[in-house]
Design a protein around this motif. Structure first.
Motif, short mmCIF file in Angstrom:
data_model
loop_
_atom_site.label_atom_id
_atom_site.label_comp_id
_atom_site.label_asym_id
_atom_site.label_seq_id
_atom_site.Cartn_x
_atom_site.Cartn_y
_atom_site.Cartn_z
N MET A 1 37.65 11.35 21.92
CA MET A 1 37.41 12.57 22.65
C MET A 1 38.49 13.61 22.34
O MET A 1 38.17 14.77 22.15
CB MET A 1 37.37 12.21 24.14
CG MET A 1 36.96 13.33 24.99
SD MET A 1 35.18 13.49 24.96
CE MET A 1 34.90 13.89 26.60
N LYS A 2 39.76 13.16 22.33
CA LYS A 2 40.85 14.08 22.04
C LYS A 2 40.73 14.63 20.62
O LYS A 2 40.99 15.80 20.38
CB LYS A 2 42.19 13.36 22.21
CG LYS A 2 43.37 14.28 21.96
CD LYS A 2 44.64 13.56 22.26
CE LYS A 2 45.81 14.38 22.24
NZ LYS A 2 46.47 15.07 21.44
N VAL A 3 40.29 13.80 19.70
CA VAL A 3 40.10 14.23 18.32
C VAL A 3 39.05 15.33 18.27
O VAL A 3 39.21 16.33 17.57
CB VAL A 3 39.69 13.04 17.43
CG1 VAL A 3 39.32 13.50 16.04
CG2 VAL A 3 40.80 12.00 17.39
N SER A 4 37.99 15.19 19.03
CA SER A 4 36.93 16.20 19.06
C SER A 4 37.46 17.53 19.60
O SER A 4 37.16 18.59 19.06
CB SER A 4 35.77 15.73 19.93
OG SER A 4 35.15 14.63 19.36
N ARG A 5 38.25 17.47 20.67
CA ARG A 5 38.81 18.71 21.23
C ARG A 5 39.77 19.37 20.25
O ARG A 5 39.76 20.57 20.07
CB ARG A 5 39.51 18.43 22.54
CG ARG A 5 38.55 18.44 23.71
CD ARG A 5 39.29 18.38 25.02
NE ARG A 5 38.88 17.12 25.64
CZ ARG A 5 39.65 16.30 26.30
NH1 ARG A 5 40.90 16.59 26.48
NH2 ARG A 5 39.18 15.18 26.81
#
Length: 80
Positions: A1-5
Motif C-alpha cells: 500500500m505504501k509503495v502505491s502511495r
C-alpha cells in the motif's frame, strides 16, 4: 500500500513537471513567434527598399537611354 502511495505521489510530481515544462516550452514558442514576426516585417521592409532602389535605377537608365536617343534623333535631322 505504501509503495502505491509513493508511486502515485511520484507520478503526480512527474505530471506537474511535465505541465511546467510544457508551459516553459509554450512561452519559448510564443517568444520565438514574436521574434519571427518582427524579422519577417524587417525582411519585407528591406525587400521593398531593394525594389524601390531597383525601380529608381531602371528609371534612371531609361531616362539616360531616352536622352541618348533624343541626341541621335537631333543629330540625324538634316539642316535646312
Amino acid at each position: 500500500m505504501k509503495v502505491s502511495r509513493d508511486f502515485l505521489a511520484r507520478l503526480s510530481v512527474l505530471k506537474q513537471q511535465c505541465y511546467d515544462d510544457l508551459s516553459v516550452i509554450e512561452d519559448d514558442l510564443t517568444g520565438l513567434t514574436v521574434k519571427l514576426n518582427n524579422l519577417m516585417k524587417e525582411k519585407k521592409k528591406y525587400e521593398k527598399l531593394v525594389e524601390s532602389i531597383e525601380l529608381s535605377e531602371r528609371a534612371k537608365l531609361r531616362r539616360q537611354e531616352d536622352a541618348e536617343l533624343d541626341d541621335r534623333i537631333i543629330m540625324a535631322r538634316p539642316l535646312r
